[in-house]
Scaffold this motif. Sequence first.
Motif, PDB file in Angstrom:
ATOM      1  N   GLU A  78       0.853  -1.168   0.000  1.00 16.99           N
ATOM      2  CA  GLU A  78       0.000   0.000   0.000  1.00 16.99           C
ATOM      3  C   GLU A  78       0.902   1.235   0.000  1.00 16.99           C
ATOM      4  O   GLU A  78       1.918   1.261   0.706  1.00 16.99           O
ATOM      5  N   GLU A  79       0.515   2.233  -0.743  1.00 13.09           N
ATOM      6  CA  GLU A  79       1.357   3.408  -0.959  1.00 13.09           C
ATOM      7  C   GLU A  79       2.064   3.949   0.305  1.00 13.09           C
ATOM      8  O   GLU A  79       3.279   4.087   0.307  1.00 13.09           O
ATOM      9  N   PRO A  80       1.331   4.223   1.363  1.00 13.98           N
ATOM     10  CA  PRO A  80       2.037   4.836   2.503  1.00 13.98           C
ATOM     11  C   PRO A  80       3.086   3.937   3.149  1.00 13.98           C
ATOM     12  O   PRO A  80       3.894   4.419   3.938  1.00 13.98           O
ATOM     13  N   TYR A  81       3.084   2.650   2.822  1.00 10.08           N
ATOM     14  CA  TYR A  81       4.054   1.752   3.460  1.00 10.08           C
ATOM     15  C   TYR A  81       5.190   1.370   2.527  1.00 10.08           C
ATOM     16  O   TYR A  81       6.115   0.687   2.927  1.00 10.08           O
ATOM     17  N   ARG A  82       5.103   1.789   1.279  1.00 12.98           N
ATOM     18  CA  ARG A  82       6.133   1.439   0.320  1.00 12.98           C
ATOM     19  C   ARG A  82       7.474   1.989   0.814  1.00 12.98           C
ATOM     20  O   ARG A  82       7.539   3.109   1.299  1.00 12.98           O
ATOM     21  N   ASN A  83       8.492   1.207   0.702  1.00 11.37           N
ATOM     22  CA  ASN A  83       9.850   1.594   1.109  1.00 11.37           C
ATOM     23  C   ASN A  83       9.990   1.785   2.615  1.00 11.37           C
ATOM     24  O   ASN A  83      11.031   2.174   3.083  1.00 11.37           O
ATOM     25  N   ARG A  84       8.942   1.565   3.369  1.00 10.51           N
ATOM     26  CA  ARG A  84       9.061   1.716   4.821  1.00 10.51           C
ATOM     27  C   ARG A  84       8.980   0.365   5.522  1.00 10.51           C
ATOM     28  O   ARG A  84       9.259   0.272   6.707  1.00 10.51           O
TER      29      ARG A  84
END
Length: 509
Positions: A78-84
Amino acid sequence: MLSIIIVVLNLLIETSVSLTVKVPPDPIVAHVGSTVILPCWISPPENAEALEIRWYRHDQFNNPVLLYNHGKIQDTQEEPYRNRSSLTLRSDQSGGLKDGDVSLRLEKLRVQDDGSFHCYVSGEHSYDSEEVVLKITALGSAPVLSPKPLDDGRVNISCESSGWYPEPSIMWTSDEGRALRPGGTSHSRGADEMFSVHSWTAVSLSDAQLVSCSFSLRSGELKEGRLNIQGIVSSGPSDSSDSSDSSGPWKALFLTFLICALLGLFGLILYKYRDKLTGKKPATEICKEETPERLTKEVVGDINVEELRTHAVEITIDRESLHPDLTVSKDCKILRDSEGYNHTGEEFPFQLCAFGAQRFSSGRHYWEVDLAQPNIPPKNYWIIGVVKDENFTTIDRSALTPSRGFWFLRSDGPRGFYTNTDPPVKLSLTPRPERLGVLLDYDDGQLSFYNVTERKHLLTISSRFSGSVVPLFNPGAGDLSTLRILDCPKPEEPAESSQPLLSNNSSDA
Ligand SMILES: *[C@@H]1O[C@H](CO)[C@@H](O)[C@H](O)[C@H]1NC(C)=O
Ligand SMILES: *[C@@H]1O[C@H](CO)[C@@H](O)[C@H](O)[C@H]1NC(C)=O
């Protein structure tokens, strides 16, 4: 028959090895901006490399925080978790995926990450899922206390802090640790979901000298700010005049009338008692004589600029230590940011410092600075104060504290006026000062600021000076007006201080 038994046994084994995932029973607590590990593992251990591991929130099964499948992490975060988000080890002893450890690592935490995360693991024949609760906290900024004298002799102290999560509780205490009742508290929430809190309380010197305001989270973490109101109240009437220009004299008048009335009553009693007056001045006349004294000296409290100027010294800018992005006039009196200097960013340009060429290690010294020129609005950005002699190179913002030998008042445009004390004191000065007077009382350890145009005392910073101190100036960046050190007209009688004036005798610019 045998094969049937084998099939049944196989089925039994298949079902008996159904997956079970485990997570910690308690919530995981982490700060905004930090990195957290949400532990989750298969128990008893089983190689998870060939399983599906899905971390998701709420009912977002199909929009996972992280999805591991077919031996690798899938690009469907999901976008807000990408790369995190990534898979990680729950401890140093963990054997990783091979050992059934499917813990999630989440970086750069945001307030929005607060809440539960599902850890879902699925094999060919069974699946299981558990919920990990993440509690996000954010410790806000150091509280800023700002005093405002009230008409009744008390001080209205405001305390502000932002960047909290969840909502902090606020507590006011006196120097003896006694709780003070807040007058009012308000919360607001920013776009980043964090809380800003503003609280105020009205105190008098008899309630407390040192007022403390602290914000705390349930975890026990807190931020505290302190303010000594003694200087503000005891130098009282002159301060309060900024909010009560008219009430000051009226109060004085009332006081005078009260004294008159009492004296009058006294006179009346005397009169009645003796039944005759023998050459005694009527009480009202005594009052009339006393009135002017009381009004000018005690109650109105306007500053006496002429008195301050008896301590005037000539100040010039030291060219040697001038910041390369500053320009100073030939007579070393007018200072501004260089034409080519391009200030970027929101932050005050703390590095643009200039120093006076005069050193002081005793006595009282007064100087005035012009912050407005005709038909140009007053400067928005400046720092005016003093600095310990050897401190010319430490211009890192965090080093600009009294303990490091800096004492000043800073005008930060629309953000207001601040001292560099710990905690800072915020002043609301309207209109912006056009001419600022600075009195350094080295021996008493006081640095006072005055609005010369309005004849008002603004604030006194109390400290202890050691070694020699020099005047400090920072003209900020981007203002139309310059910062100009004035040659104060000296009163007739020579000043008591025997400070040598500088040989730089250029005439008034
Ligand atoms: C994630 O990282 C990739 C490359 O490392 C980058 O192209 C992408 O913009 C990043 N996405 C986000 C949401 O930051
Ligand atoms: C004290 O100041 C706050 C604003 O900072 C204000 O809302 C409040 O009404 C003031 N209280 C009094 C008693 O003046």
